[in-house]
Design a protein around this motif. Sequence first.
Motif, PDB file in Angstrom:
ATOM      1  N   ARG A 108      -2.320  -3.473  -5.499  1.00 42.81           N
ATOM      2  CA  ARG A 108      -1.735  -2.667  -4.771  1.00 42.81           C
ATOM      3  C   ARG A 108      -2.098  -2.009  -3.603  1.00 42.81           C
ATOM      4  O   ARG A 108      -1.204  -1.692  -3.267  1.00 42.81           O
ATOM      5  CB  ARG A 108      -3.099  -1.885  -6.126  1.00 42.81           C
ATOM      6  N   ALA A 110      -7.089   4.307  -0.981  1.00 44.08           N
ATOM      7  CA  ALA A 110      -5.692   4.705  -2.286  1.00 44.08           C
ATOM      8  C   ALA A 110      -4.998   5.641  -1.137  1.00 44.08           C
ATOM      9  O   ALA A 110      -5.781   6.427  -1.079  1.00 44.08           O
ATOM     10  CB  ALA A 110      -6.225   4.835  -3.832  1.00 44.08           C
ATOM     11  N   PRO A 111      -3.601   6.000  -0.887  1.00 45.40           N
ATOM     12  CA  PRO A 111      -3.066   6.998  -0.423  1.00 45.40           C
ATOM     13  C   PRO A 111      -3.739   8.683  -0.596  1.00 45.40           C
ATOM     14  O   PRO A 111      -3.732   9.021   0.063  1.00 45.40           O
ATOM     15  CB  PRO A 111      -1.465   7.222  -0.812  1.00 45.40           C
ATOM     16  N   SER A 143       1.359  -1.467  -1.805  1.00 48.40           N
ATOM     17  CA  SER A 143       1.382   0.162  -0.657  1.00 48.40           C
ATOM     18  C   SER A 143       1.364  -0.385   0.193  1.00 48.40           C
ATOM     19  O   SER A 143       1.600   0.836   1.516  1.00 48.40           O
ATOM     20  CB  SER A 143       0.251   0.471  -1.099  1.00 48.40           C
ATOM     21  N   ASP A 144       0.701  -1.313   1.629  1.00 54.06           N
ATOM     22  CA  ASP A 144       0.718  -1.521   2.578  1.00 54.06           C
ATOM     23  C   ASP A 144       0.561  -2.739   3.564  1.00 54.06           C
ATOM     24  O   ASP A 144       0.077  -3.016   3.698  1.00 54.06           O
ATOM     25  CB  ASP A 144      -0.535  -0.718   3.352  1.00 54.06           C
ATOM     26  N   TRP A 155      -9.312  -1.371   2.133  1.00 52.24           N
ATOM     27  CA  TRP A 155      -7.708  -0.463   2.329  1.00 52.24           C
ATOM     28  C   TRP A 155      -8.469   0.518   1.202  1.00 52.24           C
ATOM     29  O   TRP A 155      -9.099   0.981   0.340  1.00 52.24           O
ATOM     30  CB  TRP A 155      -6.757  -0.893   1.164  1.00 52.24           C
TER      31      TRP A 155
END
Length: 164
Positions: free
Chosen positions: A23, A88-89, A27-28, A86
């Motif tokens: 993930r 999560a946004p 995502s990034d 990381w």
Amino acid sequence: MEPHVLEHLGADDWARGRAIRLRALASDPDAFGSTLAREQAFGEAEWRARLGSPEARTYVVRGAEGDGGLVVGARYGEDAGLFSMWVAPEARGQGIGALLVQRVVGWARRTGYPRLLLDVADANEPAIRLYRSQGFVPTGVTGICGDRPEIPEHQLALELAPRP
Ligand SMILES: CC(C)(COP(=O)(O)OP(=O)(O)OC[C@H]1O[C@@H](n2cnc3c(N)ncnc32)[C@H](O)[C@@H]1OP(=O)(O)O)[C@@H](O)C(=O)NCCC(=O)NCCS
């Protein structure tokens, strides 16, 4: 994402570790030296080896919505390294990144490493701000992010107090 619980993952948690790492890479993609395609190809044995390594620690943050943060501390030559950071946004800006850094700092210090090193993309301002707020300073070492020559990065270090 409240409350936040930090958990250490081991080899038997490989599917959970794989899910959050993939993930993060999806995502990034510009934040990491590795790629989603590369790690999607890893099998169970590779994830188990990563998570079960005696020289590495993987921590995740679990919230009401599931896992929302990841960090890895691992031996890096004579020093320790901080990898795979990381959040999560939807969970950013609440201090979770700082909690994850502090957990790896604690592990590295307890294990007796003299320094904790990490690489960060020069343009990754949120991450640089986080690391600088936790005491990391530039070492002067620069390079490129994994296989991505278009992403220049630099190294930061935190000196760790010697063991008593
Ligand atoms: C970089 C990253 C890990 C930061 O995670 P984060 O959880 O947002 O970090 P923190 O919340 O601890 O700190 C970020 C900011 O939130 C602020 N903050 C901390 N606690 C807070 C709170 N309770 N309420 C509001 N803001 C808070 C911090 O002061 C900091 O503010 P600043 O931007 O003004 O310095 C996240 O942006 C991310 O995952 N980015 C993509 C992947 C990445 O770049 N990884 C790093 C690779 S080297």
